[in-house]
Write a protein that holds these residues in place. Structure first.
Motif, PDB file in Angstrom:
ATOM      1  N   VAL A 252       0.891  -1.100  -0.261  1.00 34.04           N
ATOM      2  CA  VAL A 252      -0.133   0.072   0.072  1.00 34.04           C
ATOM      3  C   VAL A 252       1.111   1.094   0.025  1.00 34.04           C
ATOM      4  CG1 VAL A 252      -0.426  -0.112   2.718  1.00 34.04           C
ATOM      5  CG2 VAL A 252      -2.350   0.980   0.972  1.00 34.04           C
ATOM      6  N   GLN A 253       0.670   2.420  -0.320  1.00 33.44           N
ATOM      7  CA  GLN A 253       1.032   3.862  -0.270  1.00 33.44           C
ATOM      8  C   GLN A 253       0.810   4.555   0.703  1.00 33.44           C
ATOM      9  OE1 GLN A 253      -0.175   6.445  -3.937  1.00 33.44           O
ATOM     10  NE2 GLN A 253       1.285   4.936  -4.771  1.00 33.44           N
ATOM     11  N   PRO A 254       2.154   5.313   0.897  1.00 31.67           N
ATOM     12  CA  PRO A 254       2.019   6.151   2.123  1.00 31.67           C
ATOM     13  C   PRO A 254       0.415   7.250   2.259  1.00 31.67           C
ATOM     14  CG  PRO A 254       3.885   6.053   1.789  1.00 31.67           C
ATOM     15  CD  PRO A 254       2.921   5.521   0.365  1.00 31.67           C
ATOM     16  N   GLY A 255       0.084   6.337   3.534  1.00 27.22           N
ATOM     17  CA  GLY A 255      -1.389   7.640   3.740  1.00 27.22           C
ATOM     18  C   GLY A 255      -2.394   6.296   3.109  1.00 27.22           C
ATOM     19  N   GLY A 256      -1.956   5.314   2.538  1.00 29.08           N
ATOM     20  CA  GLY A 256      -3.238   4.080   2.429  1.00 29.08           C
ATOM     21  C   GLY A 256      -3.855   3.845   4.017  1.00 29.08           C
ATOM     22  N   SER A 257      -4.766   2.564   3.506  1.00 33.17           N
ATOM     23  CA  SER A 257      -5.755   2.106   4.344  1.00 33.17           C
ATOM     24  C   SER A 257      -5.082   0.137   3.855  1.00 33.17           C
ATOM     25  CB  SER A 257      -6.679   2.649   4.839  1.00 33.17           C
ATOM     26  OG  SER A 257      -6.856   3.787   4.600  1.00 33.17           O
ATOM     27  N   LEU A 258      -5.364  -0.546   5.193  1.00 31.37           N
ATOM     28  CA  LEU A 258      -5.471  -1.899   4.903  1.00 31.37           C
ATOM     29  C   LEU A 258      -5.840  -2.484   6.060  1.00 31.37           C
ATOM     30  CD1 LEU A 258      -2.011  -3.392   4.072  1.00 31.37           C
ATOM     31  CD2 LEU A 258      -3.620  -2.802   2.460  1.00 31.37           C
ATOM     32  N   ARG A 259      -6.827  -3.400   5.683  1.00 26.33           N
ATOM     33  CA  ARG A 259      -7.849  -4.464   7.187  1.00 26.33           C
ATOM     34  C   ARG A 259      -6.805  -5.706   7.533  1.00 26.33           C
ATOM     35  NH1 ARG A 259     -12.523  -3.257  10.206  1.00 26.33           N
ATOM     36  NH2 ARG A 259     -13.719  -6.032  10.869  1.00 26.33           N
ATOM     37  N   LEU A 260      -6.676  -5.959   8.418  1.00 23.19           N
ATOM     38  CA  LEU A 260      -6.303  -7.351   8.504  1.00 23.19           C
ATOM     39  C   LEU A 260      -7.370  -8.237   9.673  1.00 23.19           C
ATOM     40  CD1 LEU A 260      -1.940  -6.805   9.732  1.00 23.19           C
ATOM     41  CD2 LEU A 260      -3.337  -6.909   7.585  1.00 23.19           C
ATOM     42  N   SER A 261      -7.298  -9.414   9.376  1.00 25.73           N
ATOM     43  CA  SER A 261      -7.853 -10.296   9.839  1.00 25.73           C
ATOM     44  C   SER A 261      -7.930 -11.518  10.293  1.00 25.73           C
ATOM     45  CB  SER A 261      -9.420 -10.294   8.748  1.00 25.73           C
ATOM     46  OG  SER A 261     -10.192  -9.782   8.556  1.00 25.73           O
ATOM     47  N   CYS A 262      -8.448 -11.607  10.874  1.00 25.65           N
ATOM     48  CA  CYS A 262      -7.716 -13.000  11.629  1.00 25.65           C
ATOM     49  C   CYS A 262      -8.879 -13.669  12.545  1.00 25.65           C
ATOM     50  CB  CYS A 262      -6.376 -12.581  13.064  1.00 25.65           C
ATOM     51  SG  CYS A 262      -5.215 -14.417  13.964  1.00 25.65           S
ATOM     52  N   VAL A 263      -8.496 -14.901  11.691  1.00 24.55           N
ATOM     53  CA  VAL A 263      -9.794 -15.835  12.536  1.00 24.55           C
ATOM     54  C   VAL A 263      -8.689 -17.388  12.744  1.00 24.55           C
ATOM     55  CG1 VAL A 263     -11.751 -17.283  11.533  1.00 24.55           C
ATOM     56  CG2 VAL A 263     -10.963 -15.352  10.293  1.00 24.55           C
ATOM     57  N   ALA A 264      -9.912 -17.676  14.159  1.00 24.10           N
ATOM     58  CA  ALA A 264      -8.793 -18.358  15.455  1.00 24.10           C
ATOM     59  C   ALA A 264     -10.276 -19.906  14.876  1.00 24.10           C
ATOM     60  CB  ALA A 264      -8.721 -18.684  16.660  1.00 24.10           C
ATOM     61  N   SER A 265      -8.954 -20.768  14.594  1.00 22.57           N
ATOM     62  CA  SER A 265     -10.112 -22.438  15.340  1.00 22.57           C
ATOM     63  C   SER A 265      -9.243 -22.883  15.257  1.00 22.57           C
ATOM     64  CB  SER A 265     -10.388 -22.819  13.282  1.00 22.57           C
ATOM     65  OG  SER A 265      -9.305 -22.518  12.850  1.00 22.57           O
ATOM     66  N   GLY A 266     -10.410 -24.664  15.821  1.00 23.70           N
ATOM     67  CA  GLY A 266      -9.539 -25.150  16.786  1.00 23.70           C
ATOM     68  C   GLY A 266     -10.527 -25.968  18.104  1.00 23.70           C
ATOM     69  N   SER A 267      -9.767 -26.945  18.980  1.00 21.62           N
ATOM     70  CA  SER A 267     -10.225 -26.789  19.849  1.00 21.62           C
ATOM     71  C   SER A 267     -11.025 -25.586  20.944  1.00 21.62           C
ATOM     72  CB  SER A 267      -9.941 -28.026  21.198  1.00 21.62           C
ATOM     73  OG  SER A 267      -8.980 -29.253  20.014  1.00 21.62           O
TER      74      SER A 267
END
Length: 121
Positions: free
Chosen positions: A12-27
């Protein structure tokens, strides 16, 4: 066993945006805190933000006002909305979760494999 899988990294360029996601699965019985850490080349891993099961949040000073952490307890997901990105935000971002399982009633730390965020023009 518990797995954490991150997504959303990229260039991404400076000043831009990103959205990170994390999914947990298992026991998983429940999840206490969830968070995001990052490690830039040649530097130690550092906390970016974390959120408790009750929704309290904490941010690194360097990202306050620019990043927002959120979670969906029903989906065992934690997100990181990153705005006004700077080149110094370039790093591998890791998801972390303190998971209560049937075999770990006191909780155990799990880590994802990381997703690369590059901020550059």
């Amino acid at each position: 066993q518990v797995q954490l899988v991150e997504s959303g990294g990229g260039l991404v360029q400076p000043g831009g945006s990103l959205r990170l996601s994390c999914v947990a699965s298992g026991s998983i019985f429940s999840i206490n805190s969830m968070g995001w850490y990052r490690q830039a080349p040649g530097k130690q891993r550092e906390l970016v933000a974390f959120i408790t099961g009750g929704g309290s949040t904490k941010y690194a000073d360097s990202v306050k006002g620019r990043f927002t952490i959120s979670r969906d307890n029903a989906k065992n997901t934690v997100n990181l909305q990153m705005n006004s990105l700077k080149p110094e935000d370039t790093a591998v971002y890791y998801c972390n979760a303190d998971v209560v399982g049937t075999m770990t009633p006191g909780g155990m730390d799990y880590w994802g494999k990381g997703t690369l965020v590059t901020v550059s023009s």
